[in-house]
Design a protein around this motif. Sequence first.
Motif, short mmCIF file in Angstrom:
data_model
loop_
_atom_site.label_atom_id
_atom_site.label_comp_id
_atom_site.label_asym_id
_atom_site.label_seq_id
_atom_site.Cartn_x
_atom_site.Cartn_y
_atom_site.Cartn_z
N MET A 93 -2.33 -5.62 36.21
CA MET A 93 -1.67 -5.03 35.03
C MET A 93 -2.44 -3.81 34.53
O MET A 93 -1.90 -2.96 33.84
N ASN A 94 -3.72 -3.72 34.91
CA ASN A 94 -4.53 -2.56 34.51
C ASN A 94 -4.06 -1.26 35.17
O ASN A 94 -4.51 -0.18 34.77
N THR A 95 -3.17 -1.36 36.15
CA THR A 95 -2.62 -0.12 36.73
C THR A 95 -1.83 0.68 35.69
O THR A 95 -1.59 1.87 35.87
N MET A 96 -1.48 0.02 34.57
CA MET A 96 -0.72 0.73 33.54
C MET A 96 -1.51 1.90 32.96
O MET A 96 -0.92 2.86 32.45
N VAL A 97 -2.84 1.84 33.01
CA VAL A 97 -3.64 2.92 32.41
C VAL A 97 -3.43 4.24 33.13
O VAL A 97 -3.69 5.31 32.55
N ILE A 98 -2.99 4.21 34.38
CA ILE A 98 -2.68 5.46 35.08
C ILE A 98 -1.18 5.63 35.31
O ILE A 98 -0.67 6.74 35.33
N VAL A 99 -0.45 4.49 35.44
CA VAL A 99 0.99 4.58 35.72
C VAL A 99 1.75 5.17 34.55
O VAL A 99 2.56 6.11 34.71
N LEU A 100 1.53 4.64 33.34
CA LEU A 100 2.32 5.10 32.19
C LEU A 100 2.05 6.57 31.84
O LEU A 100 3.01 7.33 31.59
N PRO A 101 0.79 7.04 31.79
CA PRO A 101 0.59 8.47 31.54
C PRO A 101 1.19 9.36 32.63
O PRO A 101 1.74 10.44 32.32
N LEU A 102 1.09 8.91 33.91
CA LEU A 102 1.67 9.72 34.98
C LEU A 102 3.18 9.81 34.86
O LEU A 102 3.79 10.83 35.24
N LEU A 103 3.80 8.77 34.32
CA LEU A 103 5.25 8.83 34.11
C LEU A 103 5.60 9.92 33.08
O LEU A 103 6.60 10.64 33.25
N TRP A 104 4.79 10.03 32.03
CA TRP A 104 5.04 11.09 31.04
C TRP A 104 4.83 12.47 31.66
O TRP A 104 5.62 13.39 31.42
N LEU A 105 3.78 12.62 32.44
CA LEU A 105 3.48 13.93 33.03
C LEU A 105 4.51 14.37 34.04
O LEU A 105 4.76 15.57 34.20
N SER A 106 5.11 13.42 34.75
CA SER A 106 6.02 13.78 35.84
C SER A 106 7.49 13.69 35.45
O SER A 106 8.37 13.83 36.30
N SER A 107 7.79 13.47 34.18
CA SER A 107 9.18 13.32 33.75
C SER A 107 9.83 14.68 33.50
O SER A 107 9.16 15.68 33.23
N ALA A 108 11.17 14.66 33.57
CA ALA A 108 11.93 15.89 33.37
C ALA A 108 12.26 16.14 31.91
O ALA A 108 12.96 17.10 31.59
N GLY A 109 11.79 15.31 31.02
CA GLY A 109 12.04 15.48 29.61
C GLY A 109 11.61 14.24 28.85
O GLY A 109 11.22 13.22 29.44
N THR A 110 11.71 14.30 27.53
CA THR A 110 11.26 13.18 26.70
C THR A 110 12.10 11.94 26.93
O THR A 110 11.57 10.82 27.09
N LEU A 111 13.42 12.08 26.97
CA LEU A 111 14.29 10.93 27.18
C LEU A 111 14.03 10.30 28.54
O LEU A 111 13.97 9.06 28.67
N HIS A 112 13.87 11.11 29.53
CA HIS A 112 13.55 10.62 30.87
C HIS A 112 12.25 9.83 30.85
O HIS A 112 12.13 8.74 31.44
N ALA A 113 11.23 10.36 30.16
CA ALA A 113 9.94 9.68 30.11
C ALA A 113 10.05 8.33 29.40
O ALA A 113 9.45 7.34 29.84
N ILE A 114 10.80 8.27 28.32
CA ILE A 114 10.96 7.00 27.60
C ILE A 114 11.65 5.97 28.48
O ILE A 114 11.23 4.79 28.56
#
Length: 397
Positions: A93-114
């Motif tokens: 579950m500790n993979t979330m510390v890199i997975v969740l921020p990377l999702l924000w960085l690689s998203s096409a917009g705020t709605l996509h990231a959420i």
Amino acid sequence: MNTRRWWDVAVAAVIVALCAVAVLDADSSNVEQWTLLGLLGALGVLYGTLLRRWVPLHVGINDDEPSVAVALMGQLPMIALAAAAVALNPNMMNTMVIVLPLLWLSSAGTLHAIVVNVVATTALGVGYAFNQGWTATGSLTALAISGISTAFSIALGLWISSIADWGTERSRLLAELTEAQGALEAAHRESGAAFERERIARDIHDTIAQSLTSIVMLAERASREPDARGTIALVEDTARDALSDARALVAANATVSTQLAPLEASLTRLGERFARETGVAVSSSVDLGDQLPRELEVMLLRCVQEGLANVRKHADAHAVSVTLRSTVAGVELTVTDDGRGLRGVTVDDERGFGLTGMRERVALVGGSLSVMDAAPGGVTLAVTVPHSPVPSNGATP
């Protein structure tokens, strides 16, 4: 600061740490350990080959956002790899510390990231509940972890995004301000060049042009005189003065006789030369309590020159008086003749550089200019300018 390099270090550190956790977990079989190592290695490869490009190189400098399709090509496999690792070992579950921020960085917009953050925390929660055997306690724990992780991820993501947007907007405004400052500097340079051209034109008119006019008139007078030696001497003196003025202009110093003599002596010399050239009597009176700044003295002398030039051209006068005195308002200069008067002509009717140039020159020092009929006849030219006295050491303020 190169943020991508720090992200490389952070992702590598997390993956290495989780690999160590997987290997040291005594409850995991060899197959599970090797599978976990493969999943974590695949996560690192996915980051290095695809997700890494969406990490900004520098703080405050955002690259173009990926399209939704391109972003999902990296995000969905990353979520699947992390969820599969959690299903094998809850410590993943500790993979979330890199997975969740990377999702924000690689998203096409705020709605996509959420949306992808909700998908990721849900998938990881499902993986955790699966690992716990779908027990009530395990499912409740998975739900709590997913809910808390989703809330914090969205809150922090929105906060950081707002900071990034503020930084981007600030950079844009700074770029616009820099561009506007450059345009303003260019406009100031152009304005300064235009002002300098006008100043040179006024100086040429007030000095060399007037001297050349005098030379022409004296030459015409000499051609009519049987013995023109006196007039020719005046021509020579006037030509020498014009040459001195020209040299002063070339040297970027517009002052004339005030460099060598006080203002009173300069006015006296100017009146004497005018009287010899025209036969018009000139009287001058100077009553100043304090020494004037050199620039103000030069401006006043130019005004006297222009006033006498207008008397020569238009007044048909027999006498001229020049008065310079201190007043409550500052310094007042008057040039009065006994000629034919204005006859309805105003300053605004001036078509040359004469009175127009004088009015501009006076306005530059905050003064005022008036031209009116004098009593009982003639014209009075009045110039009033404020001034501050020169300090006792003689330095110009």
